[in-house]
Design a protein around this motif. Structure first.
Motif, PDB file in Angstrom:
ATOM      1  N   HIS A   1      27.476 -21.199 -21.686  1.00  0.00           N
ATOM      2  CA  HIS A   1      27.960 -19.895 -22.082  1.00  0.00           C
ATOM      3  C   HIS A   1      29.094 -19.377 -21.466  1.00  0.00           C
TER       4      HIS A   1
ATOM      5  N   GLY B   1      13.441 -21.590 -26.373  1.00  0.00           N
ATOM      6  CA  GLY B   1      14.012 -21.054 -25.223  1.00  0.00           C
ATOM      7  C   GLY B   1      12.951 -20.732 -24.108  1.00  0.00           C
TER       8      GLY B   1
ATOM      9  N   GLN C   1      14.126 -20.047 -19.127  1.00  0.00           N
ATOM     10  CA  GLN C   1      15.000 -18.867 -19.071  1.00  0.00           C
ATOM     11  C   GLN C   1      15.460 -18.628 -17.731  1.00  0.00           C
TER      12      GLN C   1
ATOM     13  N   LYS D   1      19.259 -22.348 -25.371  1.00  0.00           N
ATOM     14  CA  LYS D   1      18.863 -21.186 -25.469  1.00  0.00           C
ATOM     15  C   LYS D   1      18.926 -20.429 -23.871  1.00  0.00           C
ATOM     16  N   ASN D   2      19.415 -20.958 -23.288  1.00  0.00           N
ATOM     17  CA  ASN D   2      19.541 -20.381 -21.666  1.00  0.00           C
ATOM     18  C   ASN D   2      21.059 -20.363 -21.139  1.00  0.00           C
TER      19      ASN D   2
ATOM     20  N   LYS E   1      22.017 -19.281 -18.534  1.00  0.00           N
ATOM     21  CA  LYS E   1      22.286 -19.430 -16.963  1.00  0.00           C
ATOM     22  C   LYS E   1      21.925 -20.697 -16.337  1.00  0.00           C
TER      23      LYS E   1
END
Length: 673
Positions: free
Chosen positions: A315, A588, A591, A625-626, A628
């Protein structure tokens, strides 16, 4: 203004009167130059300064050069990206300079013919070689000596080529999202994402372009950043730059750049020109300098440089150092701090001390630790415990055998125990941990459930969970089925956790190992999967593993496995894993912060380009979906790199956890995120 470098070194021992006189001269000179400049719009500094910093100017071989300076300590030079334009400037670093200046004497100059730095005296220098020479002369003019050199995008190319041309002035090199430095490995998504941007007016096109190749544009940039860039782009010097470049300045090298770059890459690969520690820092979601570019550059430098690391951030776009400035700073400082502690000339790897007459412990203990035992749902479970603080659980690799055990972590326990309460567990039916009450649990799911029950038995609550190789698959399964107990997840060189991406080199490298006797085969297997086997393992390690493999419990394990224990799930694991990956991507499930840590020379990974492709495929799964998720790839490191480089491995793991799980801070202070 050749006197400028004297007056601009406040705090470096200059006489007060000399400072006052030369500062006054600079002010007069700057004021005279400003008289012919357009007035900046309201709120924009005449010197284009941002972030509470004040830009300075210095003469570099006849070229007035704008730069920021902050902090004290070893010199660090930050080189911005983009081409010859008033838009592109050292302003891109203002979010990073305050944090870096707590550790270093930071200099962030506008490149040649960029920002408010002047155009070259000779039009032939409007190319990468001219930029390199200007930056080198900037370092010489300020008498900085050896510097920590950091470059982003086109500035990463400048930093790379400067390090090849003048390695004597570069102590460490950090290259950030630089397609300019990288080999050409196919088309990027750049044109596709820029298709919606207007061709003109110039300022609107520039703003749209920066936003389009960011992942978090509203966090990376604000109105004042753009207004200041547009002001500088409108100055007469910047307008002259555009005319000169449009008129063919810098040719023929500008047009021949890719051919010239290929020759430089060949030199680096054949001659080992770059030997300083190098960090490649890439945003996984950068459509401009895509991750495949970073991986290709990794292979170029990795051919001859053992001190190379690649850090990938999920991300994160082309300007992730602005999207995550606190994290980016912390990781860069951590990298430099590690290599600053190493000898200037790396000593050759030496073998561990031989075991000699050391006796084998009845509990299989090594490394000065004493193993403990606890009953976990009827299974006598062996483990090490050390340290204090938040709980961390380490899960070893290999399958169901007496050889494989928590002994693999004993080089890491002392360092990790300084920050955490560390538990290193023998997995189910491994080491000296007992077999399950039911043979059906002799599979990865049974292993994961056993570790979960260990956490419950010890009342650990949420843990920092670490797994290597097959143990990485166990912690992945545990995190999917019991995410509530996992605070952070670290997966180390785990093909079993990753998607299947092709055949590995494993069978080829293991072909040299004998099939029996069992202990000789196991010892050979571990050595050929290592990059530095004599550093990773010693005689006592192997003798202790062989002792545990000969115990009745371990022999019973082998018989149970041969009789079909753990079926049908054992044979169906890859299909089960594929379904788990699909769930993680769609729902997801994971997380928590996740670090994937891979040895770039692990023969367990499929061969060819890119390196660590299993880990990268796993990053795609978890990162869907994460946000981090981070990944580190270490050069000259094999399947057991946590044992080959225990201090560095520990440091990077602790650094990751400290960022995502910061220690308590003063009341009223919010930790960075």
């Amino acid at each position: 203004m050749s006197h400028g470098h004297v007056s601009l070194r406040a705090g470096r021992g200059n006489l007060p009167i000399l400072w006052a006189v030369t500062a006054a001269l600079l002010t007069i000179s700057w004021a005279a130059g400003c008289a012919s400049q357009p007035a900046p719009p309201p709120g924009v500094s005449p010197t284009g300064s941002l972030g509470g910093l004040e830009a300075k100017f210095i003469d570099v071989n006849g070229v007035e050069t704008r730069y920021y300076e902050a902090g004290d300590g070893e010199p660090m030079v930050l080189v911005h990206g983009e081409g010859w334009s008033g838009h592109s400037s050292a302003n891109t670093w203002v979010k990073n300079i305050p944090g870096l200046a707590k550790r270093f004497h930071v200099f962030a100059p506008d490149k040649l013919a960029s920002g408010m730095t002047g155009n070259p005296l000779d039009d032939k220098d409007f190319n990468i070689q001219g930029e390199v020479e200007h930056m080198y002369q900037f370092i010489q003019t300020l008498k900085l000596g050896r510097v920590h050199l950091i470059g982003q995008s086109r500035g990463g190319g400048l930093a790379f080529f400067l390090s090849v041309a003048h390695p004597e002035v570069v102590k460490t090199l950090v290259i950030v999202d630089s397609g300019t430095a990288s080999p050409r490995v196919g088309e990027t998504d750049r044109q596709k994402v820029l298709a919606s941007c207007p061709s003109e007016p110039d300022c609107e096109e520039w703003q749209c372009r920066l936003r389009a190749i960011s992942f978090k544009p509203d966090e990376a940039f604000d109105d004042l950043f753009f207004q200041t860039g547009c002001y500088m782009a409108g100055l007469p010097k910047a307008q002259e730059t555009l005319k000169k470049v449009a008129g063919g300045a810098g040719e023929p090298l500008r047009s021949q750049f890719n051919d010239w770059k290929t020759q430089v890459h060949e030199r680096v690969m054949e001659e080992g020109t770059l030997q300083m520690p190098v960090l490649l820092y890439w945003g996984k979601n950068d459509p401009s300098a895509m991750l495949k570019n970073g991986l290709a550059l990794y292979d170029v430098i990795a051919a001859r440089n053992p001190n190379l690391r690649l850090f990938v951030s999920n991300h994160a776009g082309h300007f992730h150092y602005r999207e995550y400035p606190e994290e980016w700073n912390q990781n860069v400082i951590n990298f430099i701090d590690h290599w600053n502690q190493q000898p200037s000339a790396p000593a050759p790897a030496t073998a561990n001390a031989p075991a000699g007459g050391q006796a084998i412990s009845k509990t299989g203990s090594v490394g000065g630790f004493e193993a403990k035992f606890v009953n976990v749902k009827g299974v006598r479970t062996r483990y090490y415990e050390a340290g204090d603080g938040e709980p961390m659980v380490l899960v070893h690799g290999e399958g169901f055998s007496g050889h494989s055990s928590a002994n693999t972590w004993v080089k890491n326990l002392p360092g990790l125990a300084k920050r955490f309460r560390v538990f290193a567990v023998d997995k189910l039916a491994a080491g000296m941990t007992g077999n399950p009450p039911s043979d059906k649990d002799l599979n990865t799911q049974g292993e994961a459930e056993h570790i979960y029950q260990f956490i419950q038995t010890m009342n650990l609550g949420q843990v920092h969970l670490v797994g290597q190789s097959r143990g990485g698959a166990g912690v992945f399964v545990l995190a999917v089925t019991h995410p509530e107990v996992v605070k952070t997840l670290i997966i180390v060189n785990s093909g079993p956790a990753a998607p299947v991406v092709g055949e590995t080199n494993r069978q080829k490298v293991l072909a040299t190992c004998p099939k029996e006797p069992d202990c000789v085969e196991w010892e050979c297997r571990l050595k050929v999967l290592s990059y530095k086997p004599d550093v990773a393992f010693d005689d006592l390690y192997f003798k202790t593993g062989c002792y545990m493999a000969g115990l009745p419990k371990a022999q019973a394990t082998l018989r149970k496995m041969a009789a079909g224990g753990g079926e049908p799930l054992r044979s169906q694991f890859n299909e089960w894993k594929k379904q788990a990956h699909e769930r993680v991507k769609a729902e997801g499930i994971l997380q928590m912060p996740v670090l994937l840590y891979w040895g770039g020379n692990d023969p367990n990974s499929p061969p060819g380009y890119p390196r660590a492709n299993e880990g990268l495929a796993l990053m795609d799964v978890i990162g869907e979906k994460n946000p981090k998720v981070r990944m580190i790839i270490a050069n000259h490191a094999g399947h057991f790199h946590y044992r080959e480089y225990p201090e560095e491995w520990n440091r990077n793991v602790i650094n990751f956890l400290d960022y995502w799980n910061p220690r308590p801070v003063a009341a009223g202070v919010t930790p960075p995120r």
